[in-house]
Write a protein that holds these residues in place. Structure first.
Motif, PDB file in Angstrom:
ATOM      1  N   VAL A   1       0.837  -1.202   0.000  1.00  0.00           N
ATOM      2  CA  VAL A   1       0.000   0.000   0.000  1.00  0.00           C
ATOM      3  C   VAL A   1       0.871   1.252   0.000  1.00  0.00           C
ATOM      4  O   VAL A   1       0.597   2.229  -0.720  1.00  0.00           O
ATOM      5  CB  VAL A   1      -0.948  -0.007   1.213  1.00  0.00           C
ATOM      6  CG1 VAL A   1      -1.675   1.331   1.344  1.00  0.00           C
ATOM      7  CG2 VAL A   1      -1.964  -1.135   1.080  1.00  0.00           C
ATOM      8  N   LYS A   2       1.922   1.230   0.786  1.00  0.00           N
ATOM      9  CA  LYS A   2       2.847   2.367   0.814  1.00  0.00           C
ATOM     10  C   LYS A   2       3.480   2.588  -0.557  1.00  0.00           C
ATOM     11  O   LYS A   2       3.607   3.733  -1.020  1.00  0.00           O
ATOM     12  CB  LYS A   2       3.930   2.113   1.865  1.00  0.00           C
ATOM     13  CG  LYS A   2       4.951   3.233   1.973  1.00  0.00           C
ATOM     14  CD  LYS A   2       6.007   2.903   3.016  1.00  0.00           C
ATOM     15  CE  LYS A   2       7.066   4.002   3.078  1.00  0.00           C
ATOM     16  NZ  LYS A   2       8.120   3.688   4.081  1.00  0.00           N
ATOM     17  N   TYR A   3       3.851   1.510  -1.218  1.00  0.00           N
ATOM     18  CA  TYR A   3       4.450   1.618  -2.553  1.00  0.00           C
ATOM     19  C   TYR A   3       3.454   2.203  -3.557  1.00  0.00           C
ATOM     20  O   TYR A   3       3.806   3.070  -4.373  1.00  0.00           O
ATOM     21  CB  TYR A   3       4.928   0.241  -3.007  1.00  0.00           C
ATOM     22  CG  TYR A   3       5.341   0.184  -4.455  1.00  0.00           C
ATOM     23  CD1 TYR A   3       6.539   0.747  -4.879  1.00  0.00           C
ATOM     24  CD2 TYR A   3       4.521  -0.427  -5.400  1.00  0.00           C
ATOM     25  CE1 TYR A   3       6.912   0.709  -6.214  1.00  0.00           C
ATOM     26  CE2 TYR A   3       4.888  -0.473  -6.734  1.00  0.00           C
ATOM     27  CZ  TYR A   3       6.084   0.093  -7.133  1.00  0.00           C
ATOM     28  OH  TYR A   3       6.442   0.052  -8.459  1.00  0.00           O
ATOM     29  N   PHE A   4       2.200   1.759  -3.504  1.00  0.00           N
ATOM     30  CA  PHE A   4       1.181   2.275  -4.419  1.00  0.00           C
ATOM     31  C   PHE A   4       0.948   3.768  -4.196  1.00  0.00           C
ATOM     32  O   PHE A   4       0.836   4.544  -5.161  1.00  0.00           O
ATOM     33  CB  PHE A   4      -0.134   1.508  -4.235  1.00  0.00           C
ATOM     34  CG  PHE A   4      -0.055   0.057  -4.611  1.00  0.00           C
ATOM     35  CD1 PHE A   4       0.769  -0.366  -5.634  1.00  0.00           C
ATOM     36  CD2 PHE A   4      -0.802  -0.896  -3.933  1.00  0.00           C
ATOM     37  CE1 PHE A   4       0.854  -1.707  -5.987  1.00  0.00           C
ATOM     38  CE2 PHE A   4      -0.733  -2.236  -4.276  1.00  0.00           C
ATOM     39  CZ  PHE A   4       0.097  -2.642  -5.304  1.00  0.00           C
ATOM     40  N   CYS A   5       0.858   4.171  -2.940  1.00  0.00           N
ATOM     41  CA  CYS A   5       0.641   5.590  -2.633  1.00  0.00           C
ATOM     42  C   CYS A   5       1.794   6.445  -3.150  1.00  0.00           C
ATOM     43  O   CYS A   5       1.580   7.513  -3.742  1.00  0.00           O
ATOM     44  CB  CYS A   5       0.488   5.781  -1.126  1.00  0.00           C
ATOM     45  SG  CYS A   5      -1.016   5.081  -0.429  1.00  0.00           S
ATOM     46  N   THR A   6       3.004   5.978  -2.929  1.00  0.00           N
ATOM     47  CA  THR A   6       4.173   6.734  -3.382  1.00  0.00           C
ATOM     48  C   THR A   6       4.194   6.851  -4.901  1.00  0.00           C
ATOM     49  O   THR A   6       4.523   7.912  -5.449  1.00  0.00           O
ATOM     50  CB  THR A   6       5.455   6.054  -2.883  1.00  0.00           C
ATOM     51  OG1 THR A   6       5.395   5.904  -1.459  1.00  0.00           O
ATOM     52  CG2 THR A   6       6.677   6.883  -3.232  1.00  0.00           C
ATOM     53  N   SER A   7       3.834   5.782  -5.591  1.00  0.00           N
ATOM     54  CA  SER A   7       3.821   5.809  -7.058  1.00  0.00           C
ATOM     55  C   SER A   7       2.812   6.821  -7.583  1.00  0.00           C
ATOM     56  O   SER A   7       3.091   7.558  -8.537  1.00  0.00           O
ATOM     57  CB  SER A   7       3.495   4.410  -7.602  1.00  0.00           C
ATOM     58  OG  SER A   7       4.480   3.476  -7.213  1.00  0.00           O
ATOM     59  N   ILE A   8       1.635   6.883  -6.971  1.00  0.00           N
ATOM     60  CA  ILE A   8       0.611   7.828  -7.427  1.00  0.00           C
ATOM     61  C   ILE A   8       1.027   9.264  -7.144  1.00  0.00           C
ATOM     62  O   ILE A   8       0.864  10.155  -7.989  1.00  0.00           O
ATOM     63  CB  ILE A   8      -0.738   7.504  -6.757  1.00  0.00           C
ATOM     64  CG1 ILE A   8      -1.254   6.153  -7.253  1.00  0.00           C
ATOM     65  CG2 ILE A   8      -1.767   8.591  -7.051  1.00  0.00           C
ATOM     66  CD1 ILE A   8      -2.526   5.695  -6.566  1.00  0.00           C
ATOM     67  N   LEU A   9       1.580   9.507  -5.967  1.00  0.00           N
ATOM     68  CA  LEU A   9       1.974  10.870  -5.614  1.00  0.00           C
ATOM     69  C   LEU A   9       3.118  11.375  -6.486  1.00  0.00           C
ATOM     70  O   LEU A   9       3.196  12.575  -6.789  1.00  0.00           O
ATOM     71  CB  LEU A   9       2.376  10.929  -4.140  1.00  0.00           C
ATOM     72  CG  LEU A   9       1.243  10.737  -3.121  1.00  0.00           C
ATOM     73  CD1 LEU A   9       1.795  10.737  -1.706  1.00  0.00           C
ATOM     74  CD2 LEU A   9       0.180  11.821  -3.274  1.00  0.00           C
ATOM     75  N   GLN A  10       4.000  10.482  -6.889  1.00  0.00           N
ATOM     76  CA  GLN A  10       5.127  10.897  -7.718  1.00  0.00           C
ATOM     77  C   GLN A  10       4.701  11.295  -9.128  1.00  0.00           C
ATOM     78  O   GLN A  10       5.388  12.087  -9.779  1.00  0.00           O
ATOM     79  CB  GLN A  10       6.163   9.771  -7.776  1.00  0.00           C
ATOM     80  CG  GLN A  10       6.948   9.596  -6.481  1.00  0.00           C
ATOM     81  CD  GLN A  10       7.929   8.445  -6.545  1.00  0.00           C
ATOM     82  OE1 GLN A  10       7.891   7.625  -7.471  1.00  0.00           O
ATOM     83  NE2 GLN A  10       8.815   8.355  -5.566  1.00  0.00           N
ATOM     84  N   SER A  11       3.603  10.748  -9.615  1.00  0.00           N
ATOM     85  CA  SER A  11       3.100  11.115 -10.951  1.00  0.00           C
ATOM     86  C   SER A  11       1.604  11.397 -10.853  1.00  0.00           C
ATOM     87  O   SER A  11       0.785  10.681 -11.433  1.00  0.00           O
ATOM     88  CB  SER A  11       3.375   9.993 -11.953  1.00  0.00           C
ATOM     89  OG  SER A  11       2.788   8.781 -11.522  1.00  0.00           O
ATOM     90  N   PHE A  12       1.274  12.422 -10.101  1.00  0.00           N
ATOM     91  CA  PHE A  12      -0.134  12.733  -9.842  1.00  0.00           C
ATOM     92  C   PHE A  12      -0.758  13.590 -10.935  1.00  0.00           C
ATOM     93  O   PHE A  12      -1.983  13.611 -11.089  1.00  0.00           O
ATOM     94  CB  PHE A  12      -0.260  13.450  -8.493  1.00  0.00           C
ATOM     95  CG  PHE A  12      -1.658  13.505  -7.961  1.00  0.00           C
ATOM     96  CD1 PHE A  12      -2.209  12.409  -7.320  1.00  0.00           C
ATOM     97  CD2 PHE A  12      -2.434  14.648  -8.111  1.00  0.00           C
ATOM     98  CE1 PHE A  12      -3.501  12.448  -6.830  1.00  0.00           C
ATOM     99  CE2 PHE A  12      -3.726  14.699  -7.620  1.00  0.00           C
ATOM    100  CZ  PHE A  12      -4.265  13.600  -6.978  1.00  0.00           C
TER     101      PHE A  12
END
Length: 253
Positions: free
Chosen positions: A94-105
């Motif tokens: 879940v942490k990885y998914f959140c970071t991925s979305i925030l990096q390319s929002f």
């Protein structure tokens, strides 16, 4: 003869239509979604800390029961241990998914067709939707899932939750959250392995803590000596002065 006045279409009308279309395509709740994702990262950190404490407690209980052959009592604790271990892996995902979305929002702001989003963003969104249907303690996941449904439609949500053909959910998060532990999977050998691992880690921890305490004691001693030297520089020559006095007394004799 009267001629009808020819009306000319103004370019400003097209500009107004384009402005309305652009406003409708831009995600109005993007900032809200971003805030909930950031809050989700904080919740994951808190839940992970709690689960790690539960894992340590389960290991400690198993280590106290296994050496005496009390495997029946240790069995439910071993099952809970493995469930908590898998929960930790799920939190990492879940942490990885959140970071991925925030990096390319930025693609989420103007694109409401999920198929036109970058692959990494689509997979991260699918992972969060799937996790929201399996992890109940993270309330922000449910809010984020509902925002994704409003933006990208119900079909994408159903494909992820039900793992329909063509879904974008990663196999790793599916393996973590959708794998049930068989009843006979935990054997006495596995329980003993958990116990031995705990004892090894405990001995290593105690040894390193003792070394750190010794190192701190040595550093404290040196610090006190340096402080005393700065306050009274003559103390460096005290021993030498005493030896000189003894030599003089011997000479006088």
């Amino acid at each position: 003869m009267m001629f009808a006045k020819k009306t000319e279409q103004k370019f400003g009308c097209y500009c107004n239509v384009f402005a309305v279309w652009s406003r409708s395509s831009r995600w109005q709740k993007a900032s809200k979604c971003k805030l909930h994702i950031q809050n989700l990262l904080c919740s994951v950190k808190v839940q992970r800390t709690r689960t790690e404490c539960m894992v340590r407690q389960s290991r400690s209980d198993i280590a106290q029961l296994a050496p005496y052959g009390r495997f029946r009592e240790a069995l439910p604790k071993a099952k809970q241990f493995y469930e908590d271990e898998r929960r930790l892996l799920a939190y990492d995902q879940v942490k990885y998914f959140c970071t991925s979305i925030l990096q390319s929002f930025s693609p989420l702001l103007n694109q409401n067709d999920v198929h036109l989003l970058p692959d990494e963003t689509k997979e991260a969104m699918a992972g969060l939707i799937f996790a929201a249907s399996r992890i109940g303690e993270l309330k922000e996941l449910q809010i984020i899932r509902s925002l994704f449904v409003q933006r990208f439609g119900q079909k994408f949500d159903k494909d992820c939750v039900d793992l329909r053909p063509g879904n974008l959910v990663s196999s790793e998060i599916v393996k973590i959250l959708d794998t049930t532990l068989p009843q006979d999977a935990i054997t006495p050998e596995i329980i003993m392995a958990i116990s031995q691992k705990y004892q090894t880690d405990f001995i290593t921890f105690v040894g390193s803590a003792s070394l750190n305490n010794l190192g701190n004691a040595d550093s404290d001693t040196l610090a006190r000596r340096e402080k005393a030297t700065k306050e009274n520089p003559k103390c460096l020559h005290t021993d030498r002065g005493e030896s000189q006095e003894r030599d003089r007394s011997k000479f006088m004799r």
